[in-house]
Design a protein around this motif. Structure first.
Motif, PDB file in Angstrom:
ATOM      1  N   SER A 364       0.839  -1.214   0.000  1.00 47.51           N
ATOM      2  CA  SER A 364       0.000   0.000   0.000  1.00 47.51           C
ATOM      3  C   SER A 364       0.870   1.259   0.000  1.00 47.51           C
ATOM      4  CB  SER A 364      -1.018  -0.019   1.133  1.00 47.51           C
ATOM      5  OG  SER A 364      -0.369   0.237   2.338  1.00 47.51           O
ATOM      6  N   ARG A 365       2.022   1.182   0.662  1.00 48.39           N
ATOM      7  CA  ARG A 365       2.895   2.380   0.647  1.00 48.39           C
ATOM      8  C   ARG A 365       3.490   2.615  -0.744  1.00 48.39           C
ATOM      9  NH1 ARG A 365       6.419   3.208   6.082  1.00 48.39           N
ATOM     10  NH2 ARG A 365       4.815   2.719   7.587  1.00 48.39           N
ATOM     11  N   ILE A 366       3.841   1.492  -1.432  1.00 52.44           N
ATOM     12  CA  ILE A 366       4.385   1.658  -2.794  1.00 52.44           C
ATOM     13  C   ILE A 366       3.288   2.233  -3.702  1.00 52.44           C
ATOM     14  CG2 ILE A 366       5.265   0.447  -4.849  1.00 52.44           C
ATOM     15  CD1 ILE A 366       6.750  -1.463  -2.982  1.00 52.44           C
ATOM     16  N   ARG A 367       2.080   1.717  -3.542  1.00 54.14           N
ATOM     17  CA  ARG A 367       0.964   2.219  -4.381  1.00 54.14           C
ATOM     18  C   ARG A 367       0.783   3.721  -4.160  1.00 54.14           C
ATOM     19  NH1 ARG A 367      -1.979  -2.860  -2.816  1.00 54.14           N
ATOM     20  NH2 ARG A 367      -1.497  -4.271  -4.534  1.00 54.14           N
ATOM     21  N   LYS A 368       0.889   4.118  -2.923  1.00 53.39           N
ATOM     22  CA  LYS A 368       0.704   5.538  -2.608  1.00 53.39           C
ATOM     23  C   LYS A 368       1.867   6.361  -3.185  1.00 53.39           C
ATOM     24  CE  LYS A 368      -0.479   8.331   1.319  1.00 53.39           C
ATOM     25  NZ  LYS A 368       0.211   8.498   2.577  1.00 53.39           N
ATOM     26  N   ALA A 369       3.051   5.805  -3.123  1.00 51.41           N
ATOM     27  CA  ALA A 369       4.234   6.573  -3.531  1.00 51.41           C
ATOM     28  C   ALA A 369       4.337   6.755  -5.044  1.00 51.41           C
ATOM     29  CB  ALA A 369       5.496   5.891  -3.007  1.00 51.41           C
ATOM     30  N   VAL A 370       3.942   5.736  -5.836  1.00 50.09           N
ATOM     31  CA  VAL A 370       4.185   5.846  -7.292  1.00 50.09           C
ATOM     32  C   VAL A 370       2.953   5.561  -8.168  1.00 50.09           C
ATOM     33  CG1 VAL A 370       6.681   5.392  -7.187  1.00 50.09           C
ATOM     34  CG2 VAL A 370       5.102   3.456  -7.344  1.00 50.09           C
ATOM     35  N   GLU A 371       1.831   5.269  -7.555  1.00 50.66           N
ATOM     36  CA  GLU A 371       0.574   4.992  -8.278  1.00 50.66           C
ATOM     37  C   GLU A 371       0.776   4.069  -9.481  1.00 50.66           C
ATOM     38  OE1 GLU A 371      -0.759   8.945  -9.008  1.00 50.66           O
ATOM     39  OE2 GLU A 371      -1.617   9.123  -7.007  1.00 50.66           O
ATOM     40  N   PRO A 372       1.221   2.858  -9.243  1.00 47.93           N
ATOM     41  CA  PRO A 372       1.491   1.946 -10.360  1.00 47.93           C
ATOM     42  C   PRO A 372       0.204   1.354 -10.947  1.00 47.93           C
ATOM     43  CG  PRO A 372       1.830   0.827  -8.271  1.00 47.93           C
ATOM     44  CD  PRO A 372       1.448   2.245  -7.930  1.00 47.93           C
ATOM     45  N   ASP A 373       0.309   0.784 -12.172  1.00 47.84           N
ATOM     46  CA  ASP A 373      -0.852   0.081 -12.745  1.00 47.84           C
ATOM     47  C   ASP A 373      -1.002  -1.270 -12.061  1.00 47.84           C
ATOM     48  OD1 ASP A 373      -1.028   2.200 -14.462  1.00 47.84           O
ATOM     49  OD2 ASP A 373       0.229   1.248 -16.003  1.00 47.84           O
ATOM     50  N   VAL A 374       0.140  -1.904 -11.812  1.00 48.22           N
ATOM     51  CA  VAL A 374       0.138  -3.204 -11.119  1.00 48.22           C
ATOM     52  C   VAL A 374       1.209  -3.183 -10.038  1.00 48.22           C
ATOM     53  CG1 VAL A 374       0.487  -5.710 -11.381  1.00 48.22           C
ATOM     54  CG2 VAL A 374      -0.496  -4.392 -13.274  1.00 48.22           C
ATOM     55  N   CYS A 375       0.907  -3.743  -8.890  1.00 48.01           N
ATOM     56  CA  CYS A 375       1.924  -3.881  -7.843  1.00 48.01           C
ATOM     57  C   CYS A 375       1.539  -5.105  -7.025  1.00 48.01           C
ATOM     58  CB  CYS A 375       1.932  -2.617  -6.966  1.00 48.01           C
ATOM     59  SG  CYS A 375       3.090  -2.734  -5.606  1.00 48.01           S
ATOM     60  N   GLU A 376       2.319  -6.161  -7.161  1.00 51.70           N
ATOM     61  CA  GLU A 376       1.946  -7.416  -6.482  1.00 51.70           C
ATOM     62  C   GLU A 376       3.183  -8.168  -6.012  1.00 51.70           C
ATOM     63  OE1 GLU A 376      -0.200  -9.095  -9.751  1.00 51.70           O
ATOM     64  OE2 GLU A 376       1.641  -9.771 -10.726  1.00 51.70           O
ATOM     65  N   ILE A 377       2.945  -9.119  -5.132  1.00 51.43           N
ATOM     66  CA  ILE A 377       4.068  -9.919  -4.621  1.00 51.43           C
ATOM     67  C   ILE A 377       3.978 -11.333  -5.167  1.00 51.43           C
ATOM     68  CG2 ILE A 377       5.170 -10.925  -2.573  1.00 51.43           C
ATOM     69  CD1 ILE A 377       4.651  -8.559  -1.035  1.00 51.43           C
ATOM     70  N   GLU A 378       5.113 -11.850  -5.615  1.00 48.40           N
ATOM     71  CA  GLU A 378       5.172 -13.228  -6.086  1.00 48.40           C
ATOM     72  C   GLU A 378       6.060 -14.004  -5.110  1.00 48.40           C
ATOM     73  OE1 GLU A 378       6.800 -13.277 -10.001  1.00 48.40           O
ATOM     74  OE2 GLU A 378       6.529 -15.450 -10.201  1.00 48.40           O
TER      75      GLU A 378
END
Ligand code: ADP
Ligand code: ASP
Ligand code: MG
Length: 457
Positions: A364-378
């Motif tokens: 959620s912090r990465i999403r807030k910082a750079v507003e990506p189209d996709v951000c997930e963990i594998e």
């Protein structure tokens, strides 16, 4: 430096080398066969067979139970009987009973985890000193840490030198030292290797011999590749890469102290003392002909990594994108291993342990910082390192690695080659890890042997 130290050898014996009375006898024979083997660093008794439990693990269990107010008599009894059996079988003058009682008492009084673990080496050091007839030096008196547990190199060297100058021989237990208030502090697991390295540096040893249960550093983990070939000569840098990536034969931090003093390390087998083992030396003194002759020096790797995959259209045009992502990790005190990237994608590979329990917050912090189209963990990623000083001047090494993996239909998730060209790191799915190690081993070692045989036919 005093005269008694000139040309001396420091010998460290690992847990399996001191697992029972029979192993103690082998150790004494090795030490007595060379009078230069003056300073001895023992580990705690390790496993006698694969289903056995190391003394260090038993001590951790005791401390855990004790600190929870639970009964720890069962693991304590196992520890007690192991030491008593060794002392009895060797006919030692030293009786470990009092020391064992003292350890039990300290556990009842709330001993720390480090204190408890350190007693394995402490007691084994006392036993070995008695058996060899060497003076015992408590590591707590000569290995110093600061309050946050970082080794104090200058103080440690001073104390070790002062103390060892007075004695021709000594046994110094591995794995622990003391903090500013005398409290016991240990290195991380496998840390007796570091103690050995510090003692070697302090006496400016001719060589640091590290005795274990394999005949040297092997090209691949023997638990994955049966009968893996022994590496004759390896550089400090190569070994550090391999040990960082999971070749646990030598603790990665055991290299710095001796490297700075140019002292070679020799990994030897207590059970086969006539094998020459592996010599670990500086890059410029590594004789290239003494190499394995396989282009690569070794393969190592480990499981337990994950990838944070980020996508955003036009990511490359956005100034500071990477920095903002990495700031999130930095703010949360999370370090990462690799960061492969494309034009509109980036991945961050990091240890599962580093992010466990905090995944949602990180995303959620990465999403807030750079507003990506996709951000997930594998999850479920392994890293495998192919290491070799010979790769720099040999073309086609990468092609051979990936051909070996392609033939086995192994999917490569990431590739990273350091600028030194000393290693190629490959990201894989956990399920492919062992097979990948075996395929790369076959490609470089077994096929090299076949080529050599054909050439000599
Ligand atoms: P010690 O107790 O003597 O310190 P360790 O168990 O720490 O011994 O290290 C030796 C073990 O390291 C070997 O028994 C082997 O299983 C493991 N190992 C993993 N990778 C390698 C490698 N590349 N070469 C040799 N041993 C390896
Ligand atoms: N006994 C400790 C361990 O098991 C330290 C060592 O063996 O080097 O990790
Ligand atoms: Mg070890």
């Amino acid at each position: 430096m005093s005269d008694i130290q000139i040309g001396s050898k420091v010998v460290k014996f690992g847990g399996s080398s001191l697992a029972d009375a029979g192993q103690f006898r082998k150790v004494r024979a090795i030490i007595e066969s060379d009078p230069q083997r003056r300073y001895v660093v023992p580990s705690a008794p390790g496993k006698r067979h694969s289903a056995d439990i190391k003394i260090t693990d038993l001590l951790y269990t005791c401390q855990k139970l004790a600190s929870a107010g639970k009964d720890f008599s069962e693991p304590l009894e196992m520890i007690r009987s192991r030491y008593l059996e060794i002392a009895k079988e060797l006919g030692l003058g030293f009786d470990p009973t009092d020391e064992l009682d003292r350890i039990a008492q300290r556990l009842r009084e709330g001993a720390t985890r480090d204190f408890a673990a350190s007693r394995g080496e402490y007691l084994n050091g006392m036993m070995l000193a008695d058996y060899l007839g060497f003076p015992f030096i408590d590591a707590a008196d000569v290995i110093c840490f600061n309050e946050s547990g970082t080794l104090l190199m200058t103080e440690t060297m001073m104390l070790l030198r002062e103390r060892l100058a007075e004695t021709k021989n000594a046994v110094i237990p591995g794995f622990y030292g003391a903090g500013p208030n005398g409290e016991i502090i240990t290195f991380s697991r496998g840390g007796s290797d570091i103690t050995g390295s510090l003692v070697a540096r302090a006496v400016r040893a001719e060589i640091y011999e590290n005795w274990t249960d394999v005949s040297g550093v092997l090209v691949a983990d023997p638990r994955i590749v049966k009968d893996a070939a022994v590496i004759n000569t390896i550089t400090y840098e190569e070994l550090r890469e391999l040990s960082y990536m999971g070749a646990t034969v030598l603790h990665e931090d055991a290299i710095f102290p001796v490297r700075a003093a140019g002292i070679p390390i020799n990994i030897r087998n207590t059970n086969q003392p006539s094998d020459p083992g592996t010599l670990i030396v500086a890059g410029d003194s590594a004789d290239s002909d003494a190499q394995t002759g396989y282009t690569i020096t070794g393969i190592a790797g480990k499981k337990g990594f994950c990838a944070i995959n980020i996508q955003k259209a036009m990511m490359n045009a956005e100034l500071g994108f990477c920095r903002r992502v990495l700031s999130v990790l930095e703010d949360m005190g999370i370090s990462f291993e690799h960061m492969p990237s494309g034009i509109d994608t980036m991945s961050i590979i990091l240890a599962e342990d580093a992010i466990k329990g905090r995944e949602k917050t990180v995303l959620s912090r990465i999403r807030k910082a750079v507003e990506p189209d996709v951000c997930e963990i594998e999850h479920g990623i392994s890293l495998l390192a192919v290491v070799g000083r010979g790769m720099r001047r040999t073309r086609g090494t990468a092609a051979r690695i990936f051909a070996a993996l392609a033939h086995a239909r192994i999917n490569v998730k990431m590739i990273d080659q350091g600028s030194s060209e000393l290693n190629i790191i490959i990201g894989l799915l956990d399920g492919d890890f062992e097979e990948a190690v075996r395929r790369i081993y076959d490609m470089f070692v077994n096929s090299a042997l076949i080529t050599k045989e054909t050439e000599t036919d």
